[in-house]
Design a protein around this motif. Sequence first.
Motif, PDB file in Angstrom:
ATOM      1  N   ILE A   1       0.832  -1.206   0.000  1.00  0.00           N
ATOM      2  CA  ILE A   1       0.000   0.000   0.000  1.00  0.00           C
ATOM      3  C   ILE A   1       0.868   1.259   0.000  1.00  0.00           C
ATOM      4  O   ILE A   1       0.624   2.207  -0.754  1.00  0.00           O
ATOM      5  N   GLU A   2       1.900   1.263   0.843  1.00  0.00           N
ATOM      6  CA  GLU A   2       2.775   2.438   0.943  1.00  0.00           C
ATOM      7  C   GLU A   2       3.623   2.629  -0.311  1.00  0.00           C
ATOM      8  O   GLU A   2       3.870   3.755  -0.745  1.00  0.00           O
ATOM      9  N   GLN A   3       4.043   1.519  -0.892  1.00  0.00           N
ATOM     10  CA  GLN A   3       4.832   1.604  -2.126  1.00  0.00           C
ATOM     11  C   GLN A   3       4.022   2.259  -3.239  1.00  0.00           C
ATOM     12  O   GLN A   3       4.528   3.130  -3.961  1.00  0.00           O
ATOM     13  N   ILE A   4       2.757   1.866  -3.380  1.00  0.00           N
ATOM     14  CA  ILE A   4       1.891   2.470  -4.395  1.00  0.00           C
ATOM     15  C   ILE A   4       1.618   3.932  -4.060  1.00  0.00           C
ATOM     16  O   ILE A   4       1.626   4.798  -4.948  1.00  0.00           O
ATOM     17  N   ALA A   5       1.406   4.244  -2.786  1.00  0.00           N
ATOM     18  CA  ALA A   5       1.088   5.614  -2.373  1.00  0.00           C
ATOM     19  C   ALA A   5       2.234   6.580  -2.652  1.00  0.00           C
ATOM     20  O   ALA A   5       2.004   7.781  -2.853  1.00  0.00           O
ATOM     21  N   GLN A   6       3.461   6.092  -2.692  1.00  0.00           N
ATOM     22  CA  GLN A   6       4.612   6.950  -2.968  1.00  0.00           C
ATOM     23  C   GLN A   6       4.614   7.453  -4.406  1.00  0.00           C
ATOM     24  O   GLN A   6       5.131   8.537  -4.688  1.00  0.00           O
ATOM     25  N   ASP A   7       4.059   6.665  -5.302  1.00  0.00           N
ATOM     26  CA  ASP A   7       3.997   7.066  -6.716  1.00  0.00           C
ATOM     27  C   ASP A   7       2.749   6.463  -7.356  1.00  0.00           C
ATOM     28  O   ASP A   7       2.835   5.536  -8.159  1.00  0.00           O
ATOM     29  N   PRO A   8       1.561   6.965  -6.983  1.00  0.00           N
ATOM     30  CA  PRO A   8       0.321   6.335  -7.448  1.00  0.00           C
ATOM     31  C   PRO A   8       0.053   6.499  -8.943  1.00  0.00           C
ATOM     32  O   PRO A   8      -0.721   5.729  -9.507  1.00  0.00           O
ATOM     33  N   PHE A   9       0.684   7.469  -9.573  1.00  0.00           N
ATOM     34  CA  PHE A   9       0.398   7.726 -10.986  1.00  0.00           C
ATOM     35  C   PHE A   9       1.397   7.046 -11.916  1.00  0.00           C
ATOM     36  O   PHE A   9       1.061   6.674 -13.034  1.00  0.00           O
ATOM     37  N   GLY A  10       2.638   6.875 -11.445  1.00  0.00           N
ATOM     38  CA  GLY A  10       3.635   6.207 -12.253  1.00  0.00           C
ATOM     39  C   GLY A  10       3.905   6.922 -13.562  1.00  0.00           C
ATOM     40  O   GLY A  10       3.687   8.134 -13.691  1.00  0.00           O
ATOM     41  N   ILE A  11       4.374   6.180 -14.535  1.00  0.00           N
ATOM     42  CA  ILE A  11       4.579   6.753 -15.877  1.00  0.00           C
ATOM     43  C   ILE A  11       3.212   6.947 -16.519  1.00  0.00           C
ATOM     44  O   ILE A  11       2.398   6.025 -16.527  1.00  0.00           O
ATOM     45  N   PRO A  12       2.917   8.141 -17.051  1.00  0.00           N
ATOM     46  CA  PRO A  12       1.597   8.370 -17.655  1.00  0.00           C
ATOM     47  C   PRO A  12       1.258   7.305 -18.698  1.00  0.00           C
ATOM     48  O   PRO A  12       2.109   6.895 -19.496  1.00  0.00           O
ATOM     49  N   GLY A  13      -0.012   6.874 -18.677  1.00  0.00           N
ATOM     50  CA  GLY A  13      -0.442   5.809 -19.572  1.00  0.00           C
ATOM     51  C   GLY A  13      -0.266   6.132 -21.044  1.00  0.00           C
ATOM     52  O   GLY A  13       0.087   5.255 -21.848  1.00  0.00           O
ATOM     53  N   HIS A  14      -0.506   7.398 -21.416  1.00  0.00           N
ATOM     54  CA  HIS A  14      -0.307   7.784 -22.821  1.00  0.00           C
ATOM     55  C   HIS A  14       1.156   7.568 -23.225  1.00  0.00           C
ATOM     56  O   HIS A  14       1.438   7.105 -24.332  1.00  0.00           O
ATOM     57  N   GLU A  15       2.058   7.907 -22.318  1.00  0.00           N
ATOM     58  CA  GLU A  15       3.479   7.715 -22.603  1.00  0.00           C
ATOM     59  C   GLU A  15       3.808   6.230 -22.770  1.00  0.00           C
ATOM     60  O   GLU A  15       4.570   5.846 -23.654  1.00  0.00           O
ATOM     61  N   CYS A  16       3.211   5.394 -21.923  1.00  0.00           N
ATOM     62  CA  CYS A  16       3.437   3.942 -22.028  1.00  0.00           C
ATOM     63  C   CYS A  16       2.963   3.412 -23.378  1.00  0.00           C
ATOM     64  O   CYS A  16       3.628   2.562 -23.995  1.00  0.00           O
ATOM     65  N   ILE A  17       1.826   3.897 -23.850  1.00  0.00           N
ATOM     66  CA  ILE A  17       1.279   3.412 -25.117  1.00  0.00           C
ATOM     67  C   ILE A  17       2.106   3.909 -26.299  1.00  0.00           C
ATOM     68  O   ILE A  17       2.358   3.161 -27.259  1.00  0.00           O
ATOM     69  N   ILE A  18       2.557   5.180 -26.237  1.00  0.00           N
ATOM     70  CA  ILE A  18       3.422   5.697 -27.300  1.00  0.00           C
ATOM     71  C   ILE A  18       4.753   4.950 -27.307  1.00  0.00           C
ATOM     72  O   ILE A  18       5.287   4.607 -28.374  1.00  0.00           O
ATOM     73  N   GLN A  19       5.304   4.663 -26.122  1.00  0.00           N
ATOM     74  CA  GLN A  19       6.549   3.889 -26.049  1.00  0.00           C
ATOM     75  C   GLN A  19       6.360   2.494 -26.637  1.00  0.00           C
ATOM     76  O   GLN A  19       7.213   1.995 -27.385  1.00  0.00           O
ATOM     77  N   ASP A  20       5.226   1.878 -26.296  1.00  0.00           N
ATOM     78  CA  ASP A  20       4.945   0.535 -26.809  1.00  0.00           C
ATOM     79  C   ASP A  20       4.788   0.549 -28.326  1.00  0.00           C
ATOM     80  O   ASP A  20       5.301  -0.348 -29.003  1.00  0.00           O
ATOM     81  N   MET A  21       4.095   1.545 -28.865  1.00  0.00           N
ATOM     82  CA  MET A  21       3.941   1.628 -30.320  1.00  0.00           C
ATOM     83  C   MET A  21       5.296   1.843 -30.992  1.00  0.00           C
ATOM     84  O   MET A  21       5.602   1.213 -32.019  1.00  0.00           O
TER      85      MET A  21
END
Length: 348
Positions: free
Chosen positions: A277-297
């Motif tokens: 729970i605390e690990q997620i709370a430290q960075d709940p947003f992470g790498i933006p999803g749009h960025e992940c999808i552009i990186q994957d493409m």
Amino acid sequence: MIRYGIVGCGHIAKKHVQAIANVDGAVLTAVCDTNEERLQEFVTDGVQGFLDLQDMLQADLVDVVSICTPSGLHKVLTIQVAEAKKHVVVEKPMALTLEDANAMIEACEKNNVKMAVIHPNRFRPAIIELRKQLDKGSFGKIGHANATVRWNRNQAYYDQAPWRGTKAMDGGVLMNQAIHNMDLMLWMMGDIEEVSSYNATRIRDIEAEDTSLSVIRFKSGALGVLEAAVTIYPKNLEESLSIFGETGTATISGPNANWIKTWDFAGLTEEEKQQTIEQIAQDPFGIPGHECIIQDMTNAIAQDYIPVVSGKEGREALAFVIACQQSAETGKPVRMDDLLKSHEGATR
């Protein structure tokens, strides 16, 4: 470098600009919009502006086009881009009908180009952790799941553009807002057997629904509940996804589904639970999803593989929405296999 272009210079296009800027191996080279004032906001050194998509495609400045227009235009633009032999990144929903989605997928396959659909919530840290627990079998036999979108989109939101709230271009709360959470529910729970839904336009002065409630039976035998509304006063209250099994209970929640609210599994110590729970709370947003999808493409083009959130994945979320809408319109349950069979090319 993989060269990206954007068609549709509205609010969501800004996320694509930022995502492309943050991805190694990607560069924004062109933008397109029929409104010159909007267009010029995106034109910079190295980024050429076009008022006509065909002119942008013929200039041969791009390898991929991000389609950020109103949803009802996605089919025509995707086919136009695919026929120009350019890869496609399309915002959600990929289309408003299964026929349109099929035509988009067929055009990309025929022209040997890749398609990715923007379902960025899959890349949130809490959601990734939830999927890991499912893959490990931590829930045991799953009883049911619950997806909730309790948001506010006030009348001013719908009045700012004539396409908002329409069935032809927007699609309503399921198509335009809840589809992200519906995609997550599918990703976690698997194929749907049957859906029963009620839709209503209770508060907003729009053509499409502003409130929706559904009960789902998955092919696994598990059940699901979906609640979606844009009528919550005075602001976004909650987006959540919960899964309940014989040896596990988990809820990802918050105004957006970014935080772990409940995290209980057989054999999990309190210390291990709090650590997650605390690990997620430290960075709940992470790498933006749009960025992940552009990186994957970008990687998919370089390494020649199918993008993680492909056109077929996007079509599954769309079919879920359409099943709910059809059930609400007819007052009868909708079997997913029957819905897919009734739309040529919509089967897997």
